[in-house]
Structure formats: structure tokens, C-alpha cells
Design an enzyme around this catalytic site. Structure first.
Site, PDB file in Angstrom:
ATOM      1  N   HIS A 177       6.695  15.842 -19.189  1.00 21.55           N
ATOM      2  CA  HIS A 177       5.806  14.826 -18.584  1.00 21.55           C
ATOM      3  C   HIS A 177       5.427  13.752 -19.618  1.00 21.55           C
ATOM      4  CE1 HIS A 177       2.692  14.164 -15.172  1.00 21.55           C
ATOM      5  NE2 HIS A 177       2.882  13.038 -15.823  1.00 21.55           N
ATOM      6  N   ARG A 184       6.150  13.340  -9.510  1.00 23.61           N
ATOM      7  CA  ARG A 184       5.367  14.557  -9.682  1.00 23.61           C
ATOM      8  C   ARG A 184       6.244  15.764  -9.367  1.00 23.61           C
ATOM      9  NH1 ARG A 184       2.336  12.115 -12.374  1.00 23.61           N
ATOM     10  NH2 ARG A 184       0.146  11.689 -12.011  1.00 23.61           N
TER      11      ARG A 184
HETATM   12  P1  NDP Z   1       2.379   2.866  -6.443  1.00 29.29           P
HETATM   13  O1  NDP Z   1       1.238   3.360  -5.624  1.00 29.29           O
HETATM   14  O2  NDP Z   1       2.283   1.521  -7.057  1.00 29.29           O
HETATM   15  O3  NDP Z   1       3.710   2.892  -5.555  1.00 29.29           O
HETATM   16  C1  NDP Z   1       4.032   3.938  -4.704  1.00 29.29           C
HETATM   17  C2  NDP Z   1       5.293   3.583  -3.924  1.00 29.29           C
HETATM   18  O4  NDP Z   1       5.669   4.715  -3.146  1.00 29.29           O
HETATM   19  C3  NDP Z   1       5.062   2.424  -2.934  1.00 29.29           C
HETATM   20  O5  NDP Z   1       6.190   1.616  -2.888  1.00 29.29           O
HETATM   21  C4  NDP Z   1       4.872   3.163  -1.606  1.00 29.29           C
HETATM   22  O6  NDP Z   1       5.263   2.425  -0.456  1.00 29.29           O
HETATM   23  C5  NDP Z   1       5.820   4.324  -1.787  1.00 29.29           C
HETATM   24  N1  NDP Z   1       5.443   5.423  -0.892  1.00 29.29           N
HETATM   25  C6  NDP Z   1       4.325   6.157  -0.861  1.00 29.29           C
HETATM   26  N2  NDP Z   1       4.357   7.054   0.139  1.00 29.29           N
HETATM   27  C7  NDP Z   1       5.531   6.874   0.753  1.00 29.29           C
HETATM   28  C8  NDP Z   1       6.158   7.482   1.860  1.00 29.29           C
HETATM   29  N3  NDP Z   1       5.567   8.471   2.547  1.00 29.29           N
HETATM   30  N4  NDP Z   1       7.380   7.044   2.231  1.00 29.29           N
HETATM   31  C9  NDP Z   1       7.981   6.034   1.574  1.00 29.29           C
HETATM   32  N5  NDP Z   1       7.438   5.403   0.494  1.00 29.29           N
HETATM   33  C10 NDP Z   1       6.235   5.825   0.111  1.00 29.29           C
HETATM   34  O7  NDP Z   1       2.653   3.967  -7.542  1.00 29.29           O
HETATM   35  P2  NDP Z   1       3.272   3.774  -9.018  1.00 29.29           P
HETATM   36  O8  NDP Z   1       4.571   3.079  -8.911  1.00 29.29           O
HETATM   37  O9  NDP Z   1       2.252   3.199  -9.914  1.00 29.29           O
HETATM   38  O10 NDP Z   1       3.442   5.302  -9.478  1.00 29.29           O
HETATM   39  C11 NDP Z   1       4.193   6.217  -8.727  1.00 29.29           C
HETATM   40  C12 NDP Z   1       3.940   7.628  -9.238  1.00 29.29           C
HETATM   41  O11 NDP Z   1       4.547   7.834 -10.498  1.00 29.29           O
HETATM   42  C13 NDP Z   1       2.479   7.984  -9.502  1.00 29.29           C
HETATM   43  O12 NDP Z   1       1.801   8.297  -8.293  1.00 29.29           O
HETATM   44  C14 NDP Z   1       2.602   9.171 -10.420  1.00 29.29           C
HETATM   45  O13 NDP Z   1       2.637  10.349  -9.659  1.00 29.29           O
HETATM   46  C15 NDP Z   1       3.930   8.972 -11.105  1.00 29.29           C
HETATM   47  N6  NDP Z   1       3.796   8.730 -12.535  1.00 29.29           N
HETATM   48  C16 NDP Z   1       4.451   9.546 -13.401  1.00 29.29           C
HETATM   49  C17 NDP Z   1       4.361   9.347 -14.751  1.00 29.29           C
HETATM   50  C18 NDP Z   1       5.101  10.196 -15.728  1.00 29.29           C
HETATM   51  O14 NDP Z   1       4.841  10.097 -16.932  1.00 29.29           O
HETATM   52  N7  NDP Z   1       6.037  11.013 -15.292  1.00 29.29           N
HETATM   53  C19 NDP Z   1       3.549   8.266 -15.307  1.00 29.29           C
HETATM   54  C20 NDP Z   1       2.926   7.435 -14.313  1.00 29.29           C
HETATM   55  C21 NDP Z   1       3.041   7.687 -12.975  1.00 29.29           C
HETATM   56  P3  NDP Z   1       4.516   1.059  -0.043  1.00 29.29           P
HETATM   57  O15 NDP Z   1       4.951   0.061  -1.083  1.00 29.29           O
HETATM   58  O16 NDP Z   1       5.056   0.745   1.269  1.00 29.29           O
HETATM   59  O17 NDP Z   1       3.054   1.356  -0.095  1.00 29.29           O
HETATM   60  C1  OXD Z   2       0.250   9.212 -14.727  1.00 33.62           C
HETATM   61  C2  OXD Z   2       0.951  10.226 -15.446  1.00 33.62           C
HETATM   62  O1  OXD Z   2      -0.015   9.390 -13.528  1.00 33.62           O
HETATM   63  O2  OXD Z   2       0.838  10.258 -16.666  1.00 33.62           O
HETATM   64  O3  OXD Z   2      -0.082   8.169 -15.326  1.00 33.62           O
HETATM   65  O4  OXD Z   2       1.674  11.018 -14.860  1.00 33.62           O
END
Ligand code: NDP
Ligand code: OXD
Length: 308
Positions: free
Chosen positions: A271, A223
Site C-alpha cells: 500500500h 482498495r
Molecule cells: P475519486 O472519487 O476522485 O474518483 C472515483 C472514480 O470512481 C470516479 O470516476 C467515479 O465515477 C468512479 N466510480 C465510483 N463508483 C463507481 C461505480 N459504482 N461504477 C463506476 N464508477 C464508479 O477518487 P480518487 O481517484 O481520488 O481515488 C480513488 C481511490 O483510490 C480512493 O478511493 C482510494 O481507495 C484509492 N487510493 C489508493 C491509494 C494507494 O496508495 N493505493 C492512494 C490514494 C487513493 P464518477 O466520476 O462518475 O463519479
Molecule cells: C489513500 C491511501 O486513500 O493512501 O490516500 O490509500
């Protein structure tokens, strides 16, 4: 029983066709045509309407049409309403393609070569073997793990960082803030795939950039709120960072006069790293409704305390 879709209406029309085939008993409607509000049980939205509880008193599940949920103000949602994010293979496939493209572009100096082309300069740069280019991923959830798997065949030394410890084949894994400096010191290319939470907002800042090897590069696809924009410009200016591929910004889109647009060391995309795919998204949503009816745990349920 009504399901409301409140996001891009073109994709909504595709969802409508899929619902008609797969769940003809559910009345599917596209916002703002919601019908009788007391019949609404499910809402899939990018941004939910204000006063959700009053607008739909019998709502049973709120779905995010994306994988992220930071666009929702969790404090305004009814406490006991399940919030379920999008978990479907199309999102991971798009993201792994995007990040692979970005990593290879940075690894093979595409940004300076594009700059040279614009200036009619024909000049080679030294090729760095992939085994000497260390790639690390911030966030090891659905997307971070898929990205590590996709990158494995290229031969980059891989690492990752998340909140909780875990083991991932072929990658050095670090966890928690105490291990962040050691993780960062081993990242020539750093990929951010964290969710945006109070803890991760602004994490891509001068202090973090200073802990990367000099000349490292950044891929930011989580993000826009993760990135401190002025710190990125300063790090690119000083040579601490050599380049950045940004798919997300804050705001989106950036203003027309923003320095990122024309920066020779920045590749900016609107995005589009990945997009929710209607066919598999509808399967996820219908499966979630079934699990909810059967009292089973919901896949993709957001933990309100963690904020993701
Ligand atoms: P998940 O919830 O599956 O994974 C999040 C990861 O981040 C986990 O490994 C989590 O740790 C880690 N995390 C969260 N908070 C912290 C912290 N404070 N310190 C260290 N690690 C942390 O999310 P996704 O992989 O599905 O997606 C990630 C993000 O990608 C979404 O939230 C979205 O914002 C973005 N996104 C962007 C898109 C785009 O088109 N650009 C499309 C889709 C998503 P733990 O495993 O320990 O819980
Ligand atoms: C998502 C995105 O969160 O598109 O799926 O960013």
C-alpha cells in the site's frame, strides 16, 4: 480553536511544523493529546475515534488523511458533519508513477523475466508494440484521470470507465454497468482505481476477469476489498490472466502463509502507491477551513449517498 491529527505520528510532527508556520492561530495537537475536547473544531484522521460526536461536540470538519474514506463507517458519523477527503498533488503524482511502473512492468513481461532469472533461464519473449497493448482504467476521478494523462505518451490505446459519462482526450470512455462488458473486452491491462463502496466491493471477480481478453493483466491500487482473491488465483492458474500488480489487499498486511506472497505471477507492494505529502496536505486542509468559514463549497467533500 484546536485541530487534532490522528494518524502516523511521524508525519503528524511534520504537519505540526507546517501549522506553526502557516496557521499559528490554530492549536495543532497530535492524538491522543487532544486538550479540552470542547475546543476541538477540526480532526484529520485515518481512523476516527469511537463516539466522535460525544468526544468532540463542537467538531466542524472531519478530514480523511487519505484520498479514500472507506475506512470510516459513514453510518456512525453525525449526518451534518462535513467529511473531506485528501485532494493534494502528491497523491496523484505518487499514483501516476506507481501505475506507470506497473503497466510498463506488465507490458514488458517483467514478472515472467524475474521468474526466469530465479531459475537461471535466459529466454526471450516476443515484444508486443505499445499500440497493440490496450490499457483501461476503472474509475476516472482525481487518480484515474491523472493516470490516463501520464500513460498517453507511451502510445497504448487507452480507455476508461466510470459511473457518469465524460469526455477525456485520447481515451475511449465508457460509463455505467451496461457499458462495462464492452470496456472490459478492450483491456489487455486493467487498472483499478475505484473507491471502495457497496457497489464496487468485490468487483474484481471471476465474472469480470472472464470478460477481459485472454492473458490480460491486472493492476489493483484502489482498495483490497475490490478483489476476490480466490478468483484471481484461479484466473492466473487457468491463464485467463497472465499477471497482477497489487498494491492493496484485504487484510493489510496479508497473513504470512498467503499464496500471493510467493506467487510468480503476482507483484505485491505494501500500500505504497502513493502517500499524502504533508506540505500540500496542510495547504488543502487550511484552504478547506477557509472555505468553510466563508461558506464556500468544500473541495473533496464526500457525498454520503454515493459513498465516495
Ligand atoms: P475519486 O472519487 O476522485 O474518483 C472515483 C472514480 O470512481 C470516479 O470516476 C467515479 O465515477 C468512479 N466510480 C465510483 N463508483 C463507481 C461505480 N459504482 N461504477 C463506476 N464508477 C464508479 O477518487 P480518487 O481517484 O481520488 O481515488 C480513488 C481511490 O483510490 C480512493 O478511493 C482510494 O481507495 C484509492 N487510493 C489508493 C491509494 C494507494 O496508495 N493505493 C492512494 C490514494 C487513493 P464518477 O466520476 O462518475 O463519479
Ligand atoms: C489513500 C491511501 O486513500 O493512501 O490516500 O490509500
Amino acid at each position: 480553536m484546536t485541530f487534532i491529527y490522528k494518524a502516523d505520528p511521524v508525519r503528524g510532527a511534520e504537519w505540526a511544523e507546517l501549522f506553526a508556520q502557516k496557521a499559528p492561530d490554530v492549536q495543532f495537537r497530535i492524538w491522543p493529546d487532544v486538550g479540552p475536547s470542547e475546543k476541538v473544531r477540526y480532526l484529520a484522521a485515518w481512523l476516527p475515534p469511537d463516539n466522535l460526536a460525544e468526544a468532540f461536540p463542537n467538531l466542524e470538519i472531519l478530514f480523511s488523511v487519505g484520498a479514500g474514506i472507506d475506512q470510516f463507517d459513514l453510518s456512525t458519523l453525525p449526518q451534518d458533519l462535513p467529511l473531506v477527503r485528501m485532494i493534494e498533488p502528491g497523491i496523484a503524482e505518487g499514483m501516476t508513477e506507481y501505475v506507470t511502473m506497473a503497466v510498463l512492468a506488465l507490458h514488458r513481461d517483467l514478472l515472467p523475466y524475474i521468474d526466469q532469472q530465479r531459475r537461471a533461464v535466459w529466454q526471450e519473449m516476443r515484444l508486443v508494440p505499445s499500440v497493440q497493448r490496450k490499457v483501461g482504467v476503472l474509475g476516472l476521478g482525481m487518480l484515474g484521470q491523472a493516470v490516463l494523462e501520464k500513460l498517453r505518451p507511451f502510445g497504448f490505446p487507452l480507455s476508461g470507465w466510470s459511473r457518469s459519462p465524460r469526455v477525456i482526450d485520447g481515451a475511449d470512455i465508457f460509463s455505467g454497468s451496461s457499458e462495462l462488458p464492452r470496456f472490459l473486452s478492450g483491456c489487455d491491462i486493467l487498472i483499478c482505481l475505484l473507491p471502495l463502496t457497496d457497489e464496487t466491493r468485490g468487483i474484481l471477480n471471476a465474472e469480470l476477469f472472464a470478460q477481459l481478453p485472454r492473458g490480460a493483466a491486472l493492476v489493483s491500487a484502489g482498495r483490497g476489498g475490490h478483489l476476490h482473491q480466490d478468483d484471481l488465483l484461479a484466473a492466473l492458474g487457468s491463464g485467463q490472466l497472465s499477471g497482477a500488480v497489487l498494491d492493496v489487499t484485504d487484510p493489510e498486511p496479508l497473513p504470512g502463509d498467503h499464496p500471493f506472497w510467493l506467487h510468480p505471477k503476482i507483484l505485491l507492494t505494501p500500500h505504497i502507491a502513493s502517500m499524502t505529502r504533508p506540505e500540500t496536505a496542510v495547504d488543502h486542509v487550511l484552504d478547506t477551513i477557509r472555505r468553510h468559514r466563508e461558506g464556500l463549497p468544500l473541495i473533496g467533500a464526500v457525498d454520503r449517498m454515493r459513498g465516495y
